[in-house]
Write a protein that holds these residues in place. Structure first.
Motif, mmCIF file in Angstrom:
data_model
loop_
_atom_site.group_PDB
_atom_site.id
_atom_site.type_symbol
_atom_site.label_atom_id
_atom_site.label_comp_id
_atom_site.label_asym_id
_atom_site.label_seq_id
_atom_site.Cartn_x
_atom_site.Cartn_y
_atom_site.Cartn_z
ATOM 1 N N TRP A 255 31.496 -2.501 3.192
ATOM 2 C CA TRP A 255 32.786 -1.957 2.781
ATOM 3 C C TRP A 255 32.721 -0.436 2.728
ATOM 4 O O TRP A 255 31.746 0.140 2.259
ATOM 5 C CB TRP A 255 33.171 -2.517 1.416
ATOM 6 N N ASN A 256 33.791 0.223 3.210
ATOM 7 C CA ASN A 256 33.865 1.682 3.227
ATOM 8 C C ASN A 256 34.960 2.126 2.266
ATOM 9 O O ASN A 256 36.148 2.033 2.569
ATOM 10 C CB ASN A 256 34.172 2.171 4.649
ATOM 11 N N TRP A 257 34.571 2.626 1.098
ATOM 12 C CA TRP A 257 35.534 3.056 0.094
ATOM 13 C C TRP A 257 36.270 4.315 0.516
ATOM 14 O O TRP A 257 37.444 4.505 0.170
ATOM 15 C CB TRP A 257 34.833 3.288 -1.237
ATOM 16 N N PHE B 67 39.048 3.341 2.758
ATOM 17 C CA PHE B 67 40.068 2.586 2.027
ATOM 18 C C PHE B 67 40.925 3.505 1.159
ATOM 19 O O PHE B 67 42.150 3.347 1.098
ATOM 20 C CB PHE B 67 39.390 1.529 1.161
ATOM 21 N N PHE C 289 43.214 -1.539 4.050
ATOM 22 C CA PHE C 289 42.278 -2.643 3.867
ATOM 23 C C PHE C 289 41.469 -2.896 5.148
ATOM 24 O O PHE C 289 40.273 -3.218 5.087
ATOM 25 C CB PHE C 289 43.040 -3.905 3.459
ATOM 26 N N GLY D 236 38.837 -0.338 5.351
ATOM 27 C CA GLY D 236 37.813 -0.600 4.352
ATOM 28 C C GLY D 236 36.805 -1.628 4.825
ATOM 29 O O GLY D 236 35.606 -1.513 4.568
ATOM 30 N N VAL D 237 37.280 -2.629 5.564
ATOM 31 C CA VAL D 237 36.393 -3.693 6.052
ATOM 32 C C VAL D 237 35.627 -3.265 7.298
ATOM 33 O O VAL D 237 34.413 -3.472 7.412
ATOM 34 C CB VAL D 237 37.205 -4.969 6.325
ATOM 35 N N THR E 122 33.677 8.797 -0.041
ATOM 36 C CA THR E 122 33.911 7.924 -1.196
ATOM 37 C C THR E 122 34.084 8.743 -2.466
ATOM 38 O O THR E 122 34.992 8.483 -3.272
ATOM 39 C CB THR E 122 32.735 6.950 -1.363
#
Length: 270
Positions: A118-120, A123, A152, A155-156, A182
């Motif tokens: 996951w990439n905050w 996102f 979203f 983010g994935v 992040t």
């Protein structure tokens, strides 16, 4: 051959294969193994038949072993002693860094497992994150009704797409870049949340403060400390009592008019 898992033979900082530290192989086998582990799939063997033909085309060592087994055994023992006392002279394989080698939908490019996740940053800040990472499909984040969905999606898939779209010096450099995004995303969103809560608190407190102010004015009027000495007060009293001919209002008249207006103001604020 080494008794270790593949991920244990990959340097996580440089993405170099380190199997040569565990094994001492002939130049032919070293060449074959390096080609099998080449970072570009197109440079690897197309089938096992190619490897078999390459091994069969080089029978020199097998003939030598059949004719002179004793000498070969002594040579192997001396080679082992030499390998234990002196580092190998074999050339290390090229680093496994396949970043920036294809489009985001190119499934032939294998993204390292340490990159996935996951990439905050993507996102929280999709509209800005896409530019330095060159993930141009992220422009959909600027589209109404679709932007929140794209947040979203990035983010994935953000880490994988950024790895494929841009050349990175190493996996650690990639992680440091995404970690910075992040942090900035959390700072910006935290600032907006704090400002929103302050505004809500202020708006909720204004009616209470206004009521307290009006109550204070009522108290002062009741005590009779406010005199009818202003022209505005006289006009308001005259409009409230048009039948009176006296130009000078009394304190009771001032008190009644002021209290009526304050109560009207209180009803409006409620």
């Amino acid at each position: 051959m080494t008794g270790k898992q593949p991920q244990d033979l990959l340097d996580q900082n440089t993405l170099h294969w380190t199997w040569h530290r565990e094994l001492i192989l002939s130049p032919l086998l070293t060449k074959i193994l390096n080609q099998m582990l080449h970072r570009q799939p197109s440079q690897r063997f197309k089938s096992a038949d190619e490897i078999s033909q390459l091994l069969q085309s080089n029978p020199t060592k097998r003939t030598y072993a059949a004719n002179k087994p004793t000498q070969l055994l002594q040579s192997n023992l001396s080679n082992r002693t030499y390998a234990a006392t002196k580092p190998t002279e074999f050339k290390a394989p090229a680093p496994v860094n396949n970043s920036g080698q294809g489009g985001i939908f190119d499934h032939s490019i294998q993204v390292p497992d340490e990159i996935k996740g996951w990439n905050w940053g993507a996102f929280l800040l999709p509209s800005l994150w896409l530019f330095p990472n060159r993930v141009w499909i992220g422009l959909l984040a600027w589209t109404p009704y679709v932007g929140w969905i794209m947040s979203f999606v990035l983010g994935v898939k953000g880490n994988e797409w950024a790895w494929k779209s841009r050349k990175w010096s190493s996996g650690s450099a990639f992680k440091a870049h995404q970690r910075a995004w992040t942090i900035w995303g959390l700072i910006i969103h935290g600032s907006f949340l704090t400002l929103f809560l302050l505004v809500v608190f202020f708006v909720a407190s204004v009616p209470e403060l206004r009521k307290a102010f009006i109550e204070g004015v009522k108290t002062e009027l009741t005590r009779g400390e406010l005199a009818p000495n202003s022209s505005s007060q006289k006009k308001r009293i005259k409009s409230a009592h048009p039948s009176q001919s006296s130009p000078t209002p009394t304190k009771d008249q001032v008190l009644k008019v002021e209290i009526d207006q304050l109560e009207t103001l209180t009803d409006l604020t409620d």
